[in-house]
Design a protein around this motif. Structure first.
Motif, PDB file in Angstrom:
ATOM      1  N   GLU A  91       0.798  -1.222   0.000  1.00 24.50           N
ATOM      2  CA  GLU A  91       0.000   0.000   0.000  1.00 24.50           C
ATOM      3  C   GLU A  91       0.838   1.283   0.000  1.00 24.50           C
ATOM      4  N   THR A  94       4.148   2.869  -4.883  1.00 25.08           N
ATOM      5  CA  THR A  94       3.410   3.222  -6.092  1.00 25.08           C
ATOM      6  C   THR A  94       3.253   1.996  -6.986  1.00 25.08           C
ATOM      7  N   MET A 129      -0.566   5.425 -14.910  1.00 23.20           N
ATOM      8  CA  MET A 129      -0.854   5.320 -13.473  1.00 23.20           C
ATOM      9  C   MET A 129       0.351   4.848 -12.676  1.00 23.20           C
ATOM     10  N   LYS A 132       0.759   6.301  -9.160  1.00 23.53           N
ATOM     11  CA  LYS A 132      -0.364   6.242  -8.222  1.00 23.53           C
ATOM     12  C   LYS A 132      -0.140   5.131  -7.198  1.00 23.53           C
ATOM     13  N   PHE A 133      -0.872   5.228  -6.095  1.00 21.44           N
ATOM     14  CA  PHE A 133      -0.811   4.230  -5.045  1.00 21.44           C
ATOM     15  C   PHE A 133      -2.035   3.315  -5.153  1.00 21.44           C
ATOM     16  N   HIS A 135      -4.491   2.499  -3.287  1.00 19.09           N
ATOM     17  CA  HIS A 135      -5.798   2.995  -2.846  1.00 19.09           C
ATOM     18  C   HIS A 135      -6.424   3.967  -3.850  1.00 19.09           C
ATOM     19  N   GLN A 136      -5.630   4.432  -4.805  1.00 13.78           N
ATOM     20  CA  GLN A 136      -6.139   5.344  -5.827  1.00 13.78           C
ATOM     21  C   GLN A 136      -6.645   4.610  -7.069  1.00 13.78           C
ATOM     22  N   LEU A 137      -6.583   3.295  -7.046  1.00 11.98           N
ATOM     23  CA  LEU A 137      -6.955   2.489  -8.206  1.00 11.98           C
ATOM     24  C   LEU A 137      -8.251   1.728  -7.959  1.00 11.98           C
ATOM     25  N   SER A 138      -8.935   1.383  -9.053  1.00 14.20           N
ATOM     26  CA  SER A 138     -10.098   0.503  -8.969  1.00 14.20           C
ATOM     27  C   SER A 138      -9.629  -0.932  -8.742  1.00 14.20           C
ATOM     28  N   GLU A 141      -7.980  -2.286 -11.847  1.00 13.87           N
ATOM     29  CA  GLU A 141      -6.642  -1.719 -12.044  1.00 13.87           C
ATOM     30  C   GLU A 141      -5.638  -2.337 -11.077  1.00 13.87           C
ATOM     31  N   GLN A 142      -6.059  -2.576  -9.841  1.00 12.71           N
ATOM     32  CA  GLN A 142      -5.164  -3.218  -8.879  1.00 12.71           C
ATOM     33  C   GLN A 142      -4.779  -4.627  -9.331  1.00 12.71           C
TER      34      GLN A 142
END
Length: 229
Positions: A91, A94, A129, A132-133, A135-138, A141-142
């Motif tokens: 988490e 990035t 992306m 990004k981290f 928690h910022q992804l769907s 996407e994760q």
């Protein structure tokens, strides 16, 4: 060639896998279908060397997994990639750092990491992306990050354990197609475990059903993505 030979796993008096016998050819795509508790995760644990069988064995290119030394096991695990249902992303790192972590463990140089991570993120559609981290992804996407992480070191074998269990139908189809893409383009052997027929309808040329500790081949499963089947 991957061979499961009379593979049995007991937990106390409970038999989870009962003399399981089947083979997977190099470059093949195989899905293992089974309800929750049918032994799919146990099979994966044995395959990655996290557990040992009660009897029987798993061979990969004639090497018996349970007989590998610690150093041999480490080398073996560096040749496989694993994707889990719950993503298991770090988490505080990035997208780029999550994927790069695998190469860092393998001792890759900074320049190698830059090139290989950039390439795999492009292939899974996440270049934009990279900073990004999680928690910022769907969810979808994760899972793409998890797939990129599993494949960035060009493994011979990709194991996906319930990879769409936390995803909606649309993302399930997209992840299914992505797994199929890497199988076709990179010739990586892919094993997917699932309880979800929707996932199978979108990827699986070969389906094995795990039921009551036994493996059964689904002889007449049709994959609608293969119109010529």
């Amino acid at each position: 060639m991957l061979r499961f030979i009379k593979l049995t796993k007991n937990y106390g008096i409970q038999t989870v896998l009962d003399e399981v016998d089947f083979e997977i050819a190099s470059g093949e795509f195989v899905s293992i279908l089974g309800v929750s508790g049918s032994g799919k995760s146990t099979l994966i644990s044995l395959l990655i060397g996290a557990e040992k069988p009660t009897s029987g064995r798993i061979e990969i290119d004639r090497l018996v997994i349970e007989n590998l030394s610690s150093s041999e096991m480490q080398s073996y695990r560096q040749k496989i990639g694993v994707v889990f249902q719950d993503f298991k992303l770090l988490e505080k790192k990035t997208v780029f750092e999550n994927v790069a972590f695998v190469l860092e463990v393998c001792g890759a140089s900074n320049s190698e990491i830059e090139v290989q991570v950039g390439s795999i993120l492009r292939r899974v559609g996440l270049s934009a992306m990279s900073h990004k981290f999680p928690h910022q992804l769907s969810g979808g996407e994760q899972q793409r990050v998890a797939i990129a992480r599993a494949l960035v070191h060009s493994p011979r074998l990709l194991i996906a354990d319930e990879p769409t269990g936390n995803l909606d139908p649309e993302n399930t189809i997209e992840i299914a197609k992505l797994l199929q893409k890497f199988n076709r383009e990179d010739k990586v052997t892919v094993i997917v475990t699932t309880h979800d027929p929707m996932l199978l309808q979108n990827i699986a040329p070969r389906v094995l059903r795990l039921e009551h500790g036994k493996i059964h081949e689904e002889k007449h499963w049709k994959n609608p993505l293969h119109e010529d089947d």
